[in-house]
Design a protein around this motif. Structure first.
Motif, PDB file in Angstrom:
ATOM      1  N   TYR A   9      67.231 -93.054 -66.267  1.00  0.00           N
ATOM      2  CA  TYR A   9      65.846 -92.636 -66.061  1.00  0.00           C
ATOM      3  C   TYR A   9      65.395 -91.633 -67.116  1.00  0.00           C
ATOM      4  O   TYR A   9      64.258 -91.168 -67.084  1.00  0.00           O
ATOM      5  CB  TYR A   9      65.666 -92.046 -64.654  1.00  0.00           C
ATOM      6  N   ARG A  10      66.248 -91.299 -68.040  1.00  0.00           N
ATOM      7  CA  ARG A  10      65.861 -90.370 -69.105  1.00  0.00           C
ATOM      8  C   ARG A  10      65.011 -91.108 -70.143  1.00  0.00           C
ATOM      9  O   ARG A  10      65.138 -92.328 -70.308  1.00  0.00           O
ATOM     10  CB  ARG A  10      67.111 -89.764 -69.748  1.00  0.00           C
ATOM     11  N   ARG A  42      60.642-100.690 -65.587  1.00  0.00           N
ATOM     12  CA  ARG A  42      60.562-100.226 -64.196  1.00  0.00           C
ATOM     13  C   ARG A  42      59.110-100.068 -63.739  1.00  0.00           C
ATOM     14  O   ARG A  42      58.798-100.293 -62.559  1.00  0.00           O
ATOM     15  CB  ARG A  42      61.306 -98.899 -64.056  1.00  0.00           C
ATOM     16  N   ALA A  43      58.241 -99.687 -64.648  1.00  0.00           N
ATOM     17  CA  ALA A  43      56.832 -99.494 -64.289  1.00  0.00           C
ATOM     18  C   ALA A  43      56.210-100.795 -63.802  1.00  0.00           C
ATOM     19  O   ALA A  43      55.310-100.795 -62.948  1.00  0.00           O
ATOM     20  CB  ALA A  43      56.066 -98.947 -65.487  1.00  0.00           C
ATOM     21  N   LYS A  44      56.692-101.921 -64.328  1.00  0.00           N
ATOM     22  CA  LYS A  44      56.161-103.224 -63.924  1.00  0.00           C
ATOM     23  C   LYS A  44      56.669-103.658 -62.552  1.00  0.00           C
ATOM     24  O   LYS A  44      56.086-104.530 -61.912  1.00  0.00           O
ATOM     25  CB  LYS A  44      56.558-104.286 -64.964  1.00  0.00           C
ATOM     26  N   ASP A  64      58.860-101.047 -56.864  1.00  0.00           N
ATOM     27  CA  ASP A  64      60.092-100.657 -56.182  1.00  0.00           C
ATOM     28  C   ASP A  64      61.286-101.112 -57.028  1.00  0.00           C
ATOM     29  O   ASP A  64      61.500-102.309 -57.232  1.00  0.00           O
ATOM     30  CB  ASP A  64      60.161-101.302 -54.796  1.00  0.00           C
ATOM     31  N   CYS A  65      62.061-100.134 -57.498  1.00  0.00           N
ATOM     32  CA  CYS A  65      63.166-100.443 -58.427  1.00  0.00           C
ATOM     33  C   CYS A  65      64.525-100.471 -57.743  1.00  0.00           C
ATOM     34  O   CYS A  65      65.564-100.530 -58.416  1.00  0.00           O
ATOM     35  CB  CYS A  65      63.195 -99.404 -59.551  1.00  0.00           C
ATOM     36  N   THR A  66      64.553-100.427 -56.410  1.00  0.00           N
ATOM     37  CA  THR A  66      65.820-100.327 -55.692  1.00  0.00           C
ATOM     38  C   THR A  66      66.757-101.486 -56.019  1.00  0.00           C
ATOM     39  O   THR A  66      67.928-101.282 -56.368  1.00  0.00           O
ATOM     40  CB  THR A  66      65.575-100.278 -54.174  1.00  0.00           C
ATOM     41  N   LEU A  69      71.993-102.901 -61.688  1.00  0.00           N
ATOM     42  CA  LEU A  69      72.612-102.153 -62.792  1.00  0.00           C
ATOM     43  C   LEU A  69      73.937-101.544 -62.341  1.00  0.00           C
ATOM     44  O   LEU A  69      74.928-101.567 -63.083  1.00  0.00           O
ATOM     45  CB  LEU A  69      71.670-101.044 -63.277  1.00  0.00           C
ATOM     46  N   ILE A  70      73.937-100.996 -61.136  1.00  0.00           N
ATOM     47  CA  ILE A  70      75.176-100.441 -60.583  1.00  0.00           C
ATOM     48  C   ILE A  70      76.250-101.519 -60.513  1.00  0.00           C
ATOM     49  O   ILE A  70      77.414-101.284 -60.832  1.00  0.00           O
ATOM     50  CB  ILE A  70      74.915 -99.829 -59.182  1.00  0.00           C
TER      51      ILE A  70
END
Length: 502
Positions: A123-124, A162-164, A167-169, A175-176
């Motif tokens: 998220y950086r 992510r903005a598109k 909900d990024c869950t 990714l995890i």
């Protein structure tokens, strides 16, 4: 207190005499003595517990009996399925609170939980992602869109992606999944050692772009020490190849920069947490390298230890043993310190294999011939009676990593782990976690649980746990005066742990 050598010898002589004169119905006293003698030989068997410790030991014994009689016994189940069972275990709850000493076998790229990497580092700003042709991911921090390369044709800015989504869950969970081996159906996902090792190595490559970004690295080291500290671990020996790190503009830092960053992060953490003893690095090189490359790596490690004696502990070769080159193959490179008249302690991975009788299987003996300080994994040691005898004589501890051995498919049921034999004989052992983030763990508690409940069985008691924790300081690379300091710090923590239980 520990039984003296003289007392042990006298007891052994009496034992032989009793056995020789036994005829007909055995004398119950002889049977009791035999059983006491056998227990005294196991790890922790000669540790004399205080009255308070005996109360906790009795409580632990009852808890363990209940768990061993349960319908699902966690050490007999693949860890990914057993993890929820372990988390609800009263034994595990106690082990989390227990001061466990040091973690002596953890790899740099898996030190920190993948949740932190995904939810903090990705998220950086300026973090790009690429999805590869083999269903993996790559990350890169850059001030502009990175150029395509052979494995990544299109880089996307994660912030934009992510903005598109809103909900990024689900995306973050995917990714995890790329950064860990954890899956709900491990038997189907990993039907063989080759397949699980392939995913294992892919996960390391995926995380590399995040960890080697220079502004991330110090935070990464600090966070890793924090996760250990939260699990009541007070010392770390980290295996690391000290990869070069990069800045946003593409500037590359050398390995010395990474080493200094580790040193600074450790100093800062100890200043913030005075009950943490410290951390050191074991420099590593990969088994896939050539002899000349390993020779250069050994020379580099010698110089680093000379320049940073408080930080650099020694040297090791890493990578899958079954597909990598043997220690004997690198004998010319590994003989270099002796040829130069210098000391470079070795901490060799050896015996992380179930292929008995192969050249790889001989790494156990070769590690001892090269005077290894400890043996990483040593899974095959039980098949080598001479090597086992030699390692005990030389006081070389085995770094047992139960969850790693199970996940990487060396063993299914941890009750059958070769370390059970070593533990019953009182062989020098330490417990560690190898690659915790890839297995969905942090710290040492999960591996201590598997060793205490599964490998040790009902015989393992509080004395076993106490000796294993003390061993992690005793067999560390610390100089004698810091070992004394560490043991005193650990004893204070242990006394508080016992007091809190009462």
């Amino acid at each position: 207190m520990v039984m003296s050598l003289y007392q042990a010898m006298v007891a052994y002589v009496l034992l032989l005499w009793f056995v020789e004169v036994c005829m007909g119905m055995p004398d119950p006293r002889q049977r009791d003595m035999l059983m006491r003698q056998e227990v005294s030989r196991q790890t922790g068997g000669r540790v004399i517990l205080t009255a308070a410790e005996q109360r906790l030991d009795a409580y632990l014994h009852r808890l363990k009996q209940q768990e061993m009689s349960a319908a699902q016994f966690p050490p007999a189940v693949h860890f990914f399925k057993a993890k929820p069972l372990i988390q609800s275990s009263p034994v595990f709850s106690l082990l989390r609170k227990m001061p466990k000493g040091g973690a002596l076998h953890i790899h740099h790229s898996s030190l920190v939980s993948v949740e932190w990497l995904v939810k903090n580092v990705t998220y950086r700003p300026h973090c790009y992602i690429c999805f590869t042709w083999d269903n993996s991911v790559r990350f890169l921090f850059s001030s502009r869109q990175p150029f395509p390369r052979w494995d990544c044709f299109y880089w996307q800015l994660l912030e934009t992606l992510r903005a598109k989504m809103g909900d990024c869950t689900d995306f973050d969970n995917s990714l995890i999944q790329n950064l860990t081996l954890f899956t709900e159906d491990p038997d189907t996902a990993y039907p063989s050692q080759d397949i699980v090792w392939e995913k294992f190595e892919k996960a390391f490559i995926s995380a590399a772009g995040l960890i080697t970004h220079a502004p991330v690295l110090k935070d990464y080291f600090y966070r890793g020490l924090e996760e250990l500290h939260q699990d009541n671990v007070m010392y770390l020996e980290l295996r690391s190849g000290l990869s070069r790190t990069y800045e946003l503009d593409g500037t590359i830092h050398d390995k010395i920069w990474s080493l200094k960053t580790f040193q600074e992060a450790t100093k800062q953490f100890v200043a913030d947490h005075p009950d943490f003893l410290g951390a050191r690095i074991i420099i590593t090189a990969h088994r896939a390298l050539s002899v000349s490359e390993v020779k250069a790596a050994v020379k580099e490690a010698i110089q680093m230890q000379r320049d940073f004696p408080d930080v650099v502990a020694g040297f090791d070769l890493v990578g899958r043993e079954d597909s990598g080159r043997t220690l004997w193959y690198f004998r010319e490179a590994l003989s270099l310190p002796a040829d130069l008249g210098v000391t470079l302690p070795y901490f060799f991975h050896a015996g992380e294999t179930d292929e008995e009788g192969t050249d790889v299987d001989q790494n156990i003996l070769d590690a001892l011939l090269f005077n290894t300080t400890r043996i990483g994994h040593g899974y095959a040691l039980a098949h080598h009676p001479l090597a086992k005898e030699l390692s005990r004589k030389k006081n070389v501890a085995v770094e047992v990593c139960p969850i790693s051995n199970q996940v990487l498919k060396l063993i299914l049921d941890l009750r059958n782990h070769p370390a059970a034999v070593l533990m019953s004989e009182g062989h020098p052992l330490v417990i560690s976690s190898d690659d915790p983030s890839l297995f969905g763990t942090t710290g040492l508690s999960y591996d201590f649980y598997q060793a205490f409940v599964g490998i040790g069985g009902l015989k393992a008691n509080l004395g076993t746990l106490k000796e294993l924790a003390i061993n992690s300081i005793r067999y560390s690379s610390l100089p004698p005066h810091l070992k004394e300091t560490g043991l005193a710090m650990w004893q204070n923590k242990w006394d508080v742990f016992i007091s809190d239980f009462l």
